[in-house]
Structures are given as C-alpha cells and as structure tokens.
Scaffold this motif. Structure first.
Motif, PDB file in Angstrom:
ATOM      1  N   UNK A   1       0.868  -1.181   0.000  1.00 32.53           N
ATOM      2  CA  UNK A   1       0.000   0.000   0.000  1.00 32.53           C
ATOM      3  C   UNK A   1       0.904   1.230   0.000  1.00 32.53           C
ATOM      4  N   UNK A   2       0.520   2.307  -0.695  1.00 31.15           N
ATOM      5  CA  UNK A   2       1.400   3.477  -0.804  1.00 31.15           C
ATOM      6  C   UNK A   2       1.862   4.021   0.546  1.00 31.15           C
ATOM      7  N   UNK A   3       3.062   4.594   0.535  1.00 27.95           N
ATOM      8  CA  UNK A   3       3.701   5.075   1.751  1.00 27.95           C
ATOM      9  C   UNK A   3       3.274   6.499   2.061  1.00 27.95           C
ATOM     10  N   UNK A   4       1.992   6.734   2.135  1.00 22.32           N
ATOM     11  CA  UNK A   4       1.511   8.090   2.382  1.00 22.32           C
ATOM     12  C   UNK A   4       0.118   8.036   2.962  1.00 22.32           C
ATOM     13  N   UNK A   5      -0.210   9.056   3.742  1.00 28.79           N
ATOM     14  CA  UNK A   5      -1.562   9.143   4.290  1.00 28.79           C
ATOM     15  C   UNK A   5      -2.525   9.737   3.285  1.00 28.79           C
ATOM     16  N   UNK A   6      -2.012  10.433   2.276  1.00 33.39           N
ATOM     17  CA  UNK A   6      -2.844  11.034   1.237  1.00 33.39           C
ATOM     18  C   UNK A   6      -2.597  10.297  -0.071  1.00 33.39           C
ATOM     19  N   UNK A   7      -3.574   9.521  -0.481  1.00 35.88           N
ATOM     20  CA  UNK A   7      -3.450   8.682  -1.674  1.00 35.88           C
ATOM     21  C   UNK A   7      -4.616   8.979  -2.607  1.00 35.88           C
ATOM     22  N   UNK A   8      -4.321   9.096  -3.889  1.00 31.02           N
ATOM     23  CA  UNK A   8      -5.363   9.306  -4.893  1.00 31.02           C
ATOM     24  C   UNK A   8      -5.360   8.147  -5.871  1.00 31.02           C
ATOM     25  N   UNK A   9      -6.516   7.535  -6.057  1.00 30.47           N
ATOM     26  CA  UNK A   9      -6.678   6.482  -7.065  1.00 30.47           C
ATOM     27  C   UNK A   9      -7.327   7.092  -8.294  1.00 30.47           C
ATOM     28  N   UNK A  10      -6.858   6.718  -9.446  1.00 29.95           N
ATOM     29  CA  UNK A  10      -7.447   7.208 -10.685  1.00 29.95           C
ATOM     30  C   UNK A  10      -7.551   6.078 -11.699  1.00 29.95           C
ATOM     31  N   UNK A  11      -8.497   6.225 -12.603  1.00 31.52           N
ATOM     32  CA  UNK A  11      -8.729   5.223 -13.651  1.00 31.52           C
ATOM     33  C   UNK A  11      -8.670   5.899 -15.005  1.00 31.52           C
TER      34      UNK A  11
ATOM     35  N   UNK B   1       7.008  10.183   1.294  1.00 26.64           N
ATOM     36  CA  UNK B   1       7.314  10.958   2.513  1.00 26.64           C
ATOM     37  C   UNK B   1       8.770  11.405   2.606  1.00 26.64           C
ATOM     38  N   UNK B   2       9.689  10.665   2.008  1.00 27.18           N
ATOM     39  CA  UNK B   2      11.099  11.043   2.096  1.00 27.18           C
ATOM     40  C   UNK B   2      11.506  11.999   0.965  1.00 27.18           C
ATOM     41  N   UNK B   3      11.199  11.629  -0.265  1.00 23.15           N
ATOM     42  CA  UNK B   3      11.640  12.439  -1.410  1.00 23.15           C
ATOM     43  C   UNK B   3      10.726  13.624  -1.682  1.00 23.15           C
ATOM     44  N   UNK B   4       9.494  13.603  -1.147  1.00 24.70           N
ATOM     45  CA  UNK B   4       8.506  14.658  -1.388  1.00 24.70           C
ATOM     46  C   UNK B   4       8.146  14.793  -2.863  1.00 24.70           C
ATOM     47  N   UNK B   5       8.397  13.766  -3.625  1.00 25.89           N
ATOM     48  CA  UNK B   5       8.039  13.757  -5.034  1.00 25.89           C
ATOM     49  C   UNK B   5       6.853  12.829  -5.270  1.00 25.89           C
ATOM     50  N   UNK B   6       6.078  13.174  -6.287  1.00 24.75           N
ATOM     51  CA  UNK B   6       4.916  12.345  -6.593  1.00 24.75           C
ATOM     52  C   UNK B   6       5.346  11.043  -7.261  1.00 24.75           C
ATOM     53  N   UNK B   7       4.762   9.954  -6.802  1.00 24.27           N
ATOM     54  CA  UNK B   7       4.984   8.664  -7.431  1.00 24.27           C
ATOM     55  C   UNK B   7       3.649   8.141  -7.962  1.00 24.27           C
ATOM     56  N   UNK B   8       3.714   7.487  -9.093  1.00 21.30           N
ATOM     57  CA  UNK B   8       2.517   6.914  -9.717  1.00 21.30           C
ATOM     58  C   UNK B   8       2.767   5.443  -9.975  1.00 21.30           C
ATOM     59  N   UNK B   9       1.903   4.597  -9.412  1.00 20.68           N
ATOM     60  CA  UNK B   9       2.015   3.151  -9.604  1.00 20.68           C
ATOM     61  C   UNK B   9       0.819   2.652 -10.411  1.00 20.68           C
ATOM     62  N   UNK B  10       1.056   1.752 -11.319  1.00 23.08           N
ATOM     63  CA  UNK B  10      -0.032   1.029 -11.991  1.00 23.08           C
ATOM     64  C   UNK B  10      -0.426  -0.153 -11.116  1.00 23.08           C
ATOM     65  N   UNK B  11      -1.715  -0.290 -10.815  1.00 24.64           N
ATOM     66  CA  UNK B  11      -2.150  -1.301  -9.847  1.00 24.64           C
ATOM     67  C   UNK B  11      -3.110  -2.339 -10.407  1.00 24.64           C
ATOM     68  N   UNK B  12      -3.874  -2.017 -11.447  1.00 22.80           N
ATOM     69  CA  UNK B  12      -4.859  -3.000 -11.923  1.00 22.80           C
ATOM     70  C   UNK B  12      -5.192  -2.732 -13.381  1.00 22.80           C
ATOM     71  N   UNK B  13      -5.700  -3.779 -14.031  1.00 19.79           N
ATOM     72  CA  UNK B  13      -6.035  -3.719 -15.450  1.00 19.79           C
ATOM     73  C   UNK B  13      -7.300  -4.528 -15.691  1.00 19.79           C
ATOM     74  N   UNK B  14      -8.268  -3.925 -16.378  1.00 17.52           N
ATOM     75  CA  UNK B  14      -9.509  -4.619 -16.751  1.00 17.52           C
ATOM     76  C   UNK B  14      -9.701  -4.485 -18.251  1.00 17.52           C
TER      77      UNK B  14
END
Length: 929
Positions: free
Chosen positions: A647-657, A730-743
């Motif tokens: 699970x992402x290393x942040x308290x603020x997470x945005x999911x997008x499709x 939390x360490x780098x303060x940069x945005x990371x984007x992960x691909x998590x699912x595919x339909x």
C-alpha cells in the motif's frame, strides 16, 4: 576409467558385460534385474552395441505450431496450471474453448537484470521481491497448491486444469519433479522429467515401465490432464515385481489431482472414449456375445443398444466443443476483416450492438448481488448516437417499464436542445436506438447466467437484431468477455470490438495485469504475483516485508475477483513483535548495507515464524460478509491464486482510472479519465470526478502509451481500463505513480463519461486524447499546454469552449428509494432545484436502472469548477435522503459515506462550515450527515 564405466552402466543397465564388470567392484551398489517390456515405447534408440534403451515418447505434449493464433507461452501463469491462462485455443484442440497446456518452461522475467544480488536466504525457495519501481515476475520454482478452483465451464478438462501443476524448473532433490501428462502423453523434455531421470538413474527402468502403463490408462480413459508426483513415483515404481503391471490404484496414488482423475476413470463407458475406444467397446460386446451363446442364450439387444446410445452421447458431447472451436475461428476471421475495413467503418453509417455482459466465471457471478442490475449500470452506452452516423442496439438484462423507456427517450432527445440551448428543440431519436431485452432473462433464475448467455438462448431477440442490422455495417461491443460473446457474434455474423475470452481471462487477472505492467516497464507497487500456496505466500510476504521495511500495510488480492470483493489488507509492521528491533537494525545499516547484512537474514527467519499467527489475527477482508474469517479468505486466495502488493507510503493517496481504446488498426487512444471516489473504504470505487486532476497529463499519457503498447503486443483489442495510485513519497517529497490494476472491458466510468459528453455536447474535458510514442516529456508537456491554453491555439483550431468537470457515480444505493416512484422523485428534486440547465450545460442528471426493487441510482453533477460540483453532489444526496426518508425510517444507504468522502476531499474546515451554515443551513447539515 572408473567414471567411464559408471557412465556405461547408467546408460545401459541391462548389458550383462556391464553387470559383470560391476561384480568386481567393492562398492555396495546393486542394480535391479530389468526385463524388456513387451509393450514397446513410441520411439526408442540404440546404443553403439545395438542394445535397445527404453526412451519415452518422442512426441511433445502440445499441439502443432501451425496455429493461426499467436502463442502466449511467455505469459504462462506460474501457479496452478490454467489452460485458459496459457494460450489461445489451437485448431487441433476441439475439446473446449480452452487449450492444452504449454510445455513447462521458465517464463522470462523482463526485470531480473535490474534486481540487486541478494545473500542466501534461510527460507527454502527462491521468492523474489520487488524493491523499487517495477514488481518483477515471481520465480518459476514457486510451490503451488493443488486446491480445486471452480471452472467457467464444467467439462472435465477444466476440472483438471484447475488442479494441474507446472513442474519446477529447478533440479532440487527436495522438490516433487512434477510430470504433466496431457491427453495421455508425457513431455520427455520437461524439467521435472529430466530432473527425476538425473536423480534416479538406477531405478529409471522401473519408472519408465510405470509411466508407460500410467500413460496408457490415462489415454484410454481420455483424461485430458494429470500431474504425477515424481517423488512418489520414484518410491512406488521400484517396488513392482518383474512383469507386474501397476494397478489403477497404484497409478492414482502418484497423481496429484487424484480426485478429478478418479472421477473420470470411474465414469461408465469412459474407457471407450480414448484412443481405440471403438475397438475396446467392440471387443467387450463380442466377449459378452460369446458368453451369452455359451450359456445357450441369445445376446441381449441391450448391448448393441447401449453402444449405439454411447456413440450418440459422444457425438452430443463433442458438439459444444466443436461449436466453440468454430466460434473462435469465425471470431478471428471477422476480426481480420474489421481491421482491414476499420477506417471506412468508423466514418460511415454503422450500428453498434452493446452487450454489457459481466462474463466472469460462474463462482464469481454467484457472489455478485443483483447481477442483472449490475449489468445494467452502463446505460450511458446509448450516448454513442452523439455521432450522427451511429445507431445503437442496447441489450438490456432487465425488462424496463414504459416509464423508464419514456425517460431515456426524453433524455436522449435532448441532443438538439443542448446544442441550441432551447428546450423547445427537443427531438425524437427513437429510430436511432433500440433497447432490447432477451426473452430468456427469467428462464434460468438460479443459474446466474451472464447477459451474453441469456441472449444466446433468446432466438426471438437475436432474430430481431438480425433484421435491424440487415445490409449495414455492425459490430458488437461487449462487457467482461465470455465464450458466449463469440457465440452471439456468430449467430449475428458480426465482428466483436474486443479481445477473445482467453486473452481477456489471461491478462484481466491480478497476476496477469502484473505481467502486462512488467512487460510495459511501468512503475508498480513492490509485490509478488501468482501466489498459489500457503508456504509461497508466507515466504513471499516475509521477503517483501524485510526488503521494504518502510511499508506499513500490505494488500492481498484474489486473481479473479472484482470490485474490491477479493481484497484484504494487513498492517504487518505494526503487529510484528520484532518490529522495533527490525526498524532499529534497518535504520542503523542503511538501505544498501541492509540487503547484505546478517541481521536481514535473521529478521527474515523471525518474520516468517510470526506471520502465520499474525495474519490469522489481523488481516481485514474488504468484503466481510463474504469472507467473515481469515481462513475463508485464504481458501479462496489459494484456490484462485492472487497477488501481494504494498500500500502506498503516504496518508494522502489518490486512485485514478484511465480508459483506453485499442482500435482494430492498432491505434491507441485515451477515451476517459477520472479520480476515484471511495465512499466505502480505500479499496472500493464508488464514483469518479471527470477528468482526473491528480497526475500531470504528460506523465499519465506516457504510462498509458506503454501499457497500451504492451497490451497490443499481446493481442488485446478494444476497450480497457487501467487503475493507478498517486501519492507523495514521505522522504523524497516527489509524486509517485504506480499502476495497480487492469480490466480488459468497457468500464462504468466510460459509460458515465459518454453521458456527460452527450448532455454537454462534448463541452467537458474528459481527458481523452490519441496516444503516440512519447517524443519526450518536454514535447508532450508543450502539446498539453497548447491544448489547455486558449491563447496559444492557432486560428485554424475550433473556437475555445468553456470546459466543464463532473462528479459521477453509478453505485448509489438507498433502501427507501423503493417507497416512491421515479416520476415523483424527479418532481420533488426539481422543486428543490435539482435539475439540468440546458443553456448553461450544467446541473444534475440521473441514471435509472430498473423499477422493480428501485434501491439503486446513478447520478452525474456537472459544473465549471470541481469544488462547486462536489458540493452540489453532496447537497443532492442530502436532498434525496430528506425526500424519501422519515425520522424513524432512515433506511440502508451509502449516501452518508459518500458525503463524508466528499468532505474529506474538500478538506472543509470549521470556518468554512460556519460560513456555509450562515448562507445555506441545509447544505451544512448535509455535510454534517
């Protein structure tokens, strides 16, 4: 000389000279006396001295390679064998739509060269973990489970496919050396076969004889797939006496999927279905005839009648298999024709047949509440008539009342009025679309059939569609692919804009999506795929925890489940007894030294010991009604297989499709995008905000192109949706984007986007754009700026529009909706200011699914800015709740959770709430609710 002699003995144990030479040695080795078997193997070879040496089966265990379809061997799952998950069906495989297994071999991992070298692990096995951006494929030597999984079709072959095993690729004496017998044929080049031969040279003759008889038994009984344990075989085979054939019980004792094989062996008449079945049956009839004559009786007519009945049954049994094979061949042929003529078809008069079918496997559909309603949540597909050249035939899984049909006639008639801004310009577009309901929707109430299957058994509806598309270009756009999509397309003689069921089933699973992402080289969460056994799960999770100490929460996802139903999570670090010492050691060593330290190895052992009890106590399934306990979830997880991911290393997470379209010509484009709403927890999407605003479009376009290109290379076609998660590290303060699912299907978000575009006349930025190979981040960014910045648009471009954004949900539910009619509800909402402004092209539009239970609703709110649209959406929910509820009858609803989710997005402070209270007291009450 001694080594040379040993080799000669091992190669030819029957040679008397070799045995004589052995007698003069002082070692304790004794060779068994082997006699030649009368049943010669299919092929043999001779030594230089002319003595025959038994070799096994010179024919491979897979069909000929002259298939017109591409083979997908490199994407074969590494857990339990799934024939549908390994290759497209081949012409020779007329058994079912699924195909024989591929030759077991290591699936290439595209990222292995990126992984740092690791020290030896105290836990057995070779579980690789991902640390960094891309989750690698799991090792091919993973231990797999023999639990059964329920197949999509109930042919015996699929039962075996779900229980079969893929042999280990490593020649480790601790492993089972699994040997797969496919249709009575063993692959002599399989790693398990070769490893067994290497480790048991002295008893190899007995093993060969045993396998010959096992092969004959399985072939005569038409057993499509069996997995023999090499370890058990090595123990049982040498115990047989000379010239003694193994019994059926002895053969079954070494088979791993014993229960499924035994069921097939015990079926009456099964021995007559294999090779030479007719001869076997004829011999039995002749013997019975002779016995009857010897007894002075006439041969009973029942024997011949039974054989004729058996032959008729065999023909009937083979008919569905042959028809599925024919459907697939026609599907491929029409797909080629569609690709060759797509540029003409897409710009000419055409009919799109929308079949929003949820073609999940049977055991998934059985657990979907209100399956018919869930299949009817994409009414926005009707809005394809926005293109003047398109007519739509929408197959509806429910019988809609005249009230609902009138509602959609009126809604779709707004097209002209929306363009002019004048309500009087409403038109009648009933000749542009048809809503048809198959007559078989109520014929199989207990079978949980998908919509495509119901349409297949509705000849009247099929005949009506044939009349409507006569002499016109037409194609099918389905939902979740199913074999009966192909059957319906065959009946209508039209192509399908989509992937075949086999390709979709292979890559739509959680493990399959990881293979696509790895092939595309896009960032993914650290994790492990193709988990099929408890030991493999503990080993993989232990490795992941010790390599990613900063990750607090780990997520387990079942391969075939949807909508978050097969998801569970656990905050592992916070519940580990050794967590304090682990964090201390990790911080003291640093990330680089930690990988090579002895402390890491000790931590790995400790974590693997704690995990079984920790998971049993602290794992939280998302769907607690279906999985009330950890053991129930674990059983499904291991049976179907699954993945573990961070699970992402942040308290603020945005999911997008993001929704993509791969056209028949190979062009890739984004057709919709949105940030997810999560009214019922972080793992269930309840709605979307259109377009997405959380990720730089240049970054997202680049990721989507890579994924689309990888899908295209695997034979994927049509609509697909990709889920991403974005967060700030939390360490780098940069945005990371992960691909998590595919339909690989048409999504609810895309249907909602179509409706938004329709009622605004395309005045909403849906995030859609064609995708090309990224020329570079700077160039892509400049293209986006040109598109967004109206002052930079050239004079040839169309005049700038006032962009709109939208909040949409198809998952709103309230039990009190059933207490009032839709017409009355719409009147009350209109009186409270809930409606749509044609001139401003903003407001609220409702999506009505059915009028029997009436407990679900869809709603879209459109406006100029996201904050205002979110507030309006929450206000609408509160108004509807007020209108349909009494103080003592609040009902069961997710309205309150949706309002709370919007409140969290907006980050409404106490000062803002006070201001709202002064201006609109009811709106503040809505947020409090």
């Amino acid at each position: 000389q001694q080594v040379e002699m040993d080799i000669k003995i091992m190669l030819d144990p029957e040679n008397m000279e070799n045995k004589a030479a052995l007698k003069h040695q002082n070692d304790e080795t004794r060779l068994p006396l082997l006699t030649k078997k009368k049943s010669a193997p299919l092929c043999s070879q001779k030594t230089g001295k002319g003595h025959p040496v038994a070799t096994l089966w010179g024919f491979p265990a897979f069909p000929p390679l002259d298939s017109p379809l591409l083979l997908l061997g490199e994407d074969t799952p590494k857990g339990a064998v799934s024939l549908t998950g390994q290759r497209l069906i081949l012409p020779a495989a007329k058994r079912t739509l699924q195909t024989p297994p591929v030759v077991p071999k290591a699936a290439p991992s595209h990222e292995l060269h990126r992984q740092p070298k690791k020290s030896a692990e105290p836990i057995s096995g070779t579980s690789s973990s991902s640390k960094g951006n891309i989750a690698p494929l799991p090792p091919s030597s993973s231990v797999v489970s023999t639990r059964k999984s329920k197949p999509v079709w109930t042919y015996p072959a699929q039962q075996l496919e779900s229980e079969g095993q893929i042999p280990s690729q490593m020649q480790d004496p601790r492993l089972d050396w699994d040997i797969v017998v496919c249709h009575g044929t063993v692959d002599q080049k399989a790693p398990g076969f070769l490893a067994l031969k290497q480790h048991h040279p002295l008893s190899w003759g007995s093993i060969v004889a045993f396998l010959e008889h096992a092969e004959k038994l399985l072939k005569d009984s038409s057993v499509p797939l069996a997995t023999i344990s090499g370890r058990k075989l090595a123990r049982v085979a040498p115990d047989l006496k000379l010239n003694e054939n193994p019994t059926k019980s002895a053969v079954l004792s070494v088979i791993k999927n014993q229960s499924a094989v035994e069921k097939i062996l015990n079926r009456p008449g099964r021995r007559s279905e294999g090779g030479g079945g007719a001869e076997v049956a004829a011999t039995k009839i002749q013997r019975a005839w002779r016995r009857q004559r010897a007894a002075g009786q006439r041969a009973p007519g029942g024997i011949g009648a039974a054989w004729r009945s058996r032959s008729h049954t065999a023909r009937v049994t083979n008919a569905p298999r042959e028809s599925r094979h024919r459907h697939l061949e026609n599907f491929c042929s029409r797909a080629k024709h569609l690709a060759a003529n797509w540029n003409r078809i897409r710009t000419s008069r055409r009919t799109i047949i929308h079949i929003p079918s949820l073609g999940y496997s049977q055991h998934i559909r059985e657990h979907i509440p209100d399956l018919a309603v869930q299949q009817n949540m994409q009414m926005g597909r009707l809005c394809d008539i926005l293109d003047a050249n398109v007519d739509v035939i929408y197959i509806c899984p429910l019988a809609l009342s005249e009230e609902l049909l009138h509602y959609y006639n009126k809604l779709l008639g707004l097209q002209a009025a929306v363009r002019s801004g004048n309500p009087e310009d409403m038109g009648d577009l009933q000749d542009r679309f048809r809503i048809l309901t198959p007559e078989a929707i109520n014929s199989f109430p207990q079978h949980h059939m998908c919509l495509a299957t119901q349409l297949k058994y509705s000849p009247k509806t099929v005949q009506r569609i044939q009349v409507l598309i006569q002499s016109r270009d037409a194609y099918v756009v389905g939902g979740v692919p199913h074999a009966d999509d192909l059957a319906v397309a065959d009946m209508l003689d039209v192509p399908v804009l989509g992937s075949g069921p086999e390709v979709a089933q292979l890559y739509s699973t959680k493990s399959g999506s990881k293979r696509i992402f790895a092939s595309a080289c896009v960032p993914t969460p650290p994790g492990e795929a193709d988990i099929h056994s408890r030991e493999q799960m503990i080993r993989a999770l232990s490795q992941l925890v010790v390599d990613n100490v900063e990750v607090q929460r780990w997520v387990l996802k079942v391969n075939d489940e949807c909508g978050g139903n097969g998801t569970a999570y656990c905050d592992v670090i916070s519940h580990l007894e050794c967590s304090h010492q682990l964090l201390k050691e990790w911080q003291s060593h640093g990330p680089e030294m930690w990988r090579k330290s002895q402390a890491r190895e000790l931590a790995l052992v400790k974590i693997s010991q704690e995990l079984p009890g920790l998971l049993a106590q602290h794992v939280q399934p998302v769907n607690e009604k279906r999985f009330p306990t950890w053991e129930k979830f674990l059983q499904t997880f291991l049976t179907q297989g699954g993945v573990i991911e961070a699970f992402p290393l942040s308290s603020t997470v945005t999911n997008l499709t993001v929704d993509l379209l791969i056209e028949p010509t190979g062009e890739i484009s984004i057709v919709a995008s949105g940030d997810q709403l999560h009214a019922e927890g972080p793992f269930r999407c309840s709605g979307t905000t259109i377009p997405q605003r959380s990720v730089d479009p240049a970054v997202l376009n680049s990721l989507c192109w890579k994924i689309g290109d990888a899908c295209r290379s695997k034979g994927v076609l049509g609509y697909l949706s990709v889920d991403f998660v974005a967060f700030t590290h939390p360490q780098t303060k940069e945005q990371q984007v992960w691909a998590t699912d595919l339909d690989l299907c048409y999504s609810d978000q895309l249907a909602l986007t179509q409706l938004v575009s329709y009622v605004t006349d395309g005045n909403v930025d849906c995030g859609s754009s064609p995708l090309e190979a990224p020329p570079g981040s700077q160039a892509v960014k400049s293209q986006w700026i040109q598109r967004e910045g109206t002052e930079t648009v050239s004079i040839e471009m169309p005049p700038p529009r006032s962009p709109r954004c939208a909040v949409a949900s198809s998952q709103l539910r309230h039990s009190n909706l059933s207490r009032t009619s839709y017409s009355l509800l719409l009147q009350r909402c209109k009186a409270r200011g809930v409606g749509f402004d044609l001139q401003e092209k903003q407001g609220t539009v409702f999506i009505l699914y059915e009028d029997q239970k009436r407990h679900r609703l869809g709603m879209i709110t459109i406006g100029e800015d996201l904050q205002g649209v979110l507030l309006t959406f929450a206000r609408n929910l509160f108004i509807i709740h007020q209108e349909i509820s009494a103080p003592n009858m609040q009902g069961e609803t997710n309205f309150k959770m949706a309002i709370q989710d919007i409140e969290a997005i907006l980050g409404v402070t106490a000062e803002n709430k006070l201001k709202l209270e002064e201006e609109q007291p009811w709106e503040a009450d809505a947020l409090k609710e």
